[in-house]
Design a protein around this motif. Structure first.
Motif, short mmCIF file in Angstrom:
data_model
loop_
_atom_site.label_atom_id
_atom_site.label_comp_id
_atom_site.label_asym_id
_atom_site.label_seq_id
_atom_site.Cartn_x
_atom_site.Cartn_y
_atom_site.Cartn_z
N ASP A 11 0.85 -1.19 0.00
CA ASP A 11 0.00 0.00 0.00
C ASP A 11 0.88 1.24 0.00
O ASP A 11 1.85 1.33 0.77
CB ASP A 11 -0.91 0.02 1.23
N ARG A 40 -3.31 3.37 -1.41
CA ARG A 40 -3.60 2.74 -2.70
C ARG A 40 -2.66 1.55 -2.90
O ARG A 40 -1.54 1.55 -2.40
CB ARG A 40 -3.41 3.74 -3.84
N THR A 41 -3.12 0.58 -3.65
CA THR A 41 -2.28 -0.60 -3.88
C THR A 41 -1.24 -0.31 -4.97
O THR A 41 -1.48 0.48 -5.89
CB THR A 41 -3.11 -1.81 -4.32
N SER A 88 -7.32 -1.03 -0.42
CA SER A 88 -5.96 -1.27 0.05
C SER A 88 -5.80 -2.72 0.49
O SER A 88 -6.77 -3.40 0.84
CB SER A 88 -5.62 -0.35 1.22
#
Length: 796
Positions: free
Chosen positions: A20, A24-25, A92
């Protein structure tokens, strides 16, 4: 789809990570391309799991109360119980890990939550090593950087650079030197002040301290930039110690591409095992990779494996002698230590080359999508191949449910008929379990769909299995997967591609084991039992067919049938009978399965071996025939070969004394030579101490020494005695956490060879090593070990 506006390229995935970044990934794939290494960044892939639509409202409420923001989407998917499913998307990885934790205690089942984001991203795109990608390109120091990446599968085979790494250190773990051997550079980095002559050696880099040694290692990796790092116990010893010494020296060891540090993860199940991730580089341990490729050795020391495979190695067995030798070389002859260090690196490189291990790992990755450095990985391979197809068929995979695991019958093993035989044939079913899966359509989806069909009315669409299993004739994936692998292996064998053929064989044969494993989400006892119980049926019927032809089946084991021809046959006559039997049985099965089940047979019996002499022994001390234990003599022209299965010669827990005795004794019996004098003389020579070098037992300590409490076997007693001696001499304890111990049996019991104090108990070796070997064969020729070795009484 790949967009044309961006830079396009292809390559091979080396490492994969996800994390993350600001909620966000981010998936990071390091790839080997024809232009060099590349870093691919994929952003905003949403972790997903699945929940029954009837549970969605309760799940939504529970996750909302916990502060998780998720997105829901009803899907045309169902679970194996045919419940409609909804997808639950998280933003996430951190949030996705909480979903199961929050919902499972509420009785809400969460499906596929354990599939890692990177694995799902690759498997759903059928990316198995080879990758085509597009993205915004930027050149960096030593690699290309791509952001906003889109990717799909590509048929790309890489050429990877490799370095063999080995360290030398003191018994306290202080680093002396690091050996590095690759095609581009071969050198040793050594701590010390060289003499002018030593300084002139261009293959040694001299550094002033351990810290400088580690920094020089960093520089080497930046300069030569290998894709693959290999070694012997390289993860749990070399890398573990390198990271520990880097921490002690207060530096971050940046060995990854992009000057990134390795990530160490300790095994939760084994204190002696760890895992390492080096961004952009793959670390492959020689021992683990050989085991994954199904190699097996009496000892896994580098010296022993190198001796067996290459015919060379170092004959230093005692760890303390070796340590003393290394310490002495570091003090007095650093060039000798550097030579020793580099030799280890070169031996590992030669072992990898000799066994084609890197080729094997690449082919396995291309077939299954598992990582190059994955140990074992049968369940992961099956999941990678099966899950994307299952989704496209409208199903989500079941959860892992080891609580409901029911054992399935093992492979067929027939009671043997003990005896010493002339002319025995071995007939083998080629890949029996995969051929059963192909023939009878055994498949997880096929079972789910087959059980939907009304019993009795669905026979045209389903094939009956065992224990209630029914398999749909059309809706399945596994039979086609095996058919494709089978064809690929046949082609690989024709092309002489041994690594490819071996990789396919291991994968294909692992599918049954996976379906019978409680560690696999697709386990169902009806699947595994329908394979093994069908195997039993096939083996029993095959035996009946052979005996109808007037021959005697003396043993059967999983997929092999041993046939006595009842009299001595020439090789030509035995081969002709073998081929006739194979043709008859294969045709019978083809006709029978077509008539009974309306299926085309994939069963293929092969004529494998003719033993001109064959021994099937009894169980020790009984008259019953043994299982998985036999010996046979194969004669091909002027060449002869003895084969031992399960006997003392091939067992690591028997002494060289027994093994040498067995090989010579069996040779004499199989060639109708006199054995009386040999047996008597061998026993006498043993008692006279002529074979003392062959009396050593070598056994593995599989647990911590402290865990052996009630039953203390001989090797544990020897190990405790050895460590008591180590403690008295101020040396590190060697055996507390397992390992291998070598010992002899003395008149005072077991003693380690490094601390033997008492005389050898020769009666033990005659009674417990020679007698059991002799009793396995002599009764079949009317002789007795006791009678042959009894003291000769004079006449009065």
């Amino acid at each position: 789809m790949l967009t044309q506006a961006q830079t396009q390229a292809q390559g091979f995935v080396l490492t994969r990570q996800s994390r993350d970044v600001r909620g966000r990934t981010e998936i990071v794939l390091w790839v080997s391309t024809p232009q060099g290494p590349a870093r691919l960044v994929v952003q905003d892939e949403k972790p997903v799991c699945f929940i029954r639509q009837q549970d969605q409202q309760a799940a939504q409420q529970a996750l909302h109360q916990a502060g998780l923001v998720v997105t829901w989407k009803p899907l045309p998917l169902k679970n194996f119980q045919h419940d409609p499913m909804s997808a639950c998307y998280c933003t996430s990885i951190r949030d996705s890990l909480q979903v199961s934790t929050l919902l499972t205690p509420l009785g809400i089942e969460v499906f596929e939550a354990d599939i890692r984001l990177t694995d799902r991203y690759l498997m759903e795109r059928f990316i198995k090593g080879g990758i085509a990608f597009t993205g915004q390109h930027q050149s960096r120091a030593g690699y290309d950087d791509y952001s906003g990446v889109k990717a799909k599968a590509a048929d790309y085979k890489p050429t990877l650079s490799m370095v063999s790494l080995d360290i030398e250190c003191s018994e306290k773990g202080i680093l002396y030197s690091i050996g590095l051997h690759s095609e581009r550079d071969s050198r040793v980095i050594m701590v010390g002040e060289p003499t002018p002559e030593q300084a002139a050696l261009d293959w040694i880099r001299w550094v002033e301290s351990e810290k400088a040694l580690l920094l020089a290692l960093e520089e080497w990796f930046i300069a030569f930039d290998p894709d693959i790092v290999i070694g012997w116990n390289v993860i749990d010893f070399d890398f573990r110690l390198l990271l520990k010494r880097a921490e002690w020296n207060a530096i971050t060891l940046r060995l990854g591409r992009g000057k990134q540090p390795p990530h160490w993860r300790q095994s939760s199940q084994n204190a002696n095992q760890g895992f390492i991730t080096v961004p952009g580089r793959v670390v492959m341990d020689g021992i683990d990779t050989l085991k994954t490729a199904t190699y097996n050795f009496r000892s896994w020391s580098l010296e022993s494996v190198a001796q067996e495979l290459l015919g060379e190695g170092k004959l230093v067995h005692n760890v303390h002698d070796r340590m003393a030798e290394i310490n002495q070389m570091f003090r007095e002859d650093k060039v000798a230590l550097a030579t020793y260090n580099l030799q280890d690196c070169k031996l590992v490189t030669r072992i990898f080359a000799h066994t084609h291990l890197l080729d094997f790992a690449i082919e396995r990755c291309c077939l299954t999508g598992v990582e190059l450095d994955r140990i074992g990985g049968s369940v992961a391979a099956f999941t990678n191949l099966y899950l994307p197809q299952l989704h496209r068929a409208g199903y989500v995979a079941p959860s892992l449910d080891s609580d409901n695991w029911i054992a399935s019958p093992g492979g067929y093993v027939m009671d043997s008929k003990p005896g010493l035989y002339q002319s025995v044939l071995v007939l083998d079913f080629k890949s029996l379990y995969p051929s059963i899966i192909r023939t009878f359509r055994i498949d997880p989806l096929g079972l789910v769909e087959g059980l939907l069909l009304e019993e009795g009315k669905g026979d045209e669409q389903a094939i009956a299995g065992f224990r209630g299993g029914r398999f749909h004739r059309q809706r399945h994936f596994l039979p086609k997967m095996i058919e494709d692998l089978w064809a690929a292996r046949d082609q690989a064998k024709r092309d002489g591609e041994k690594a490819f053929s071996q990789a396919i064989k291991i994968i294909m044969n692992s599918f049954y084991g996976v379906l019978g494993s409680s560690g696999c989400r697709f386990f169902d006892h009806r699947l595994a039992s329908s394979i093994t119980m069908r195997g039993h049926e096939i083996m029993k019927t095959t035996r009946e067919l052979i005996e109808r032809k007037g021959y005697e089946v003396i043993y059967g084991d999983t997929d092999s049938t041993f046939v006595s021809l009842n009299s001595e046959k020439t090789s030509e006559d035995a081969d002709a009978i073998g081929q006739q039997l194979v043709a008859y049985i294969n045709q019978w099965w083809a006709d029978h399965l077509r008539e009974t089940y309306s299926v085309e047979s994939a069963l293929e019996l092969e004529y494998e071996t003719h033993y001109c002499k064959f021994l099937m022994p009894t169980i020790r001390g009984q008259e019953t025939g043994s299982k998985k234990r036999y010996a046979g003599l194969i004669r091909q022209g002027e060449q002869e070969k003895m084969v031992y299965k399960g006997l003392e010669t091939v067992r690591t827990d028997w002494t060289p004394l027994a093994q040498t005795f067995q090989q010579a004794l069996y040779h004499r019996v199989f060639h109708d030579l006199d054995v009386d004098e040999y047996v008597r003389d061998y026993a006498q020579a043993t008692r006279a101490g002529e074979y003392d070098s062959e009396l050593v037992y070598r056994k593995r300590l599989r647990r911590h020494l402290s865990e052996y409490q009630k039953n203390v076997p001989p090797h544990v007693r020897a190990a405790r005695m050895a460590d008591e001696q180590n403690a008295r001499m101020g040396r590190p304890l060697q055996y507390q956490n397992g390992g291998w111990i070598e010992y002899v049996i003395t008149v005072n019991g077991p003693e380690p060879i490094e601390a033997q104090q008492s005389p050898i108990d020769y009666d033990h070796y005659v009674d417990k090593q020679l007698r059991p070997v002799a009793d396995g064969i002599l009764p079949f020729i009317g002789l007795s070990f006791d009678a042959m070795t009894a003291p000769q009484l004079g006449l009065f």
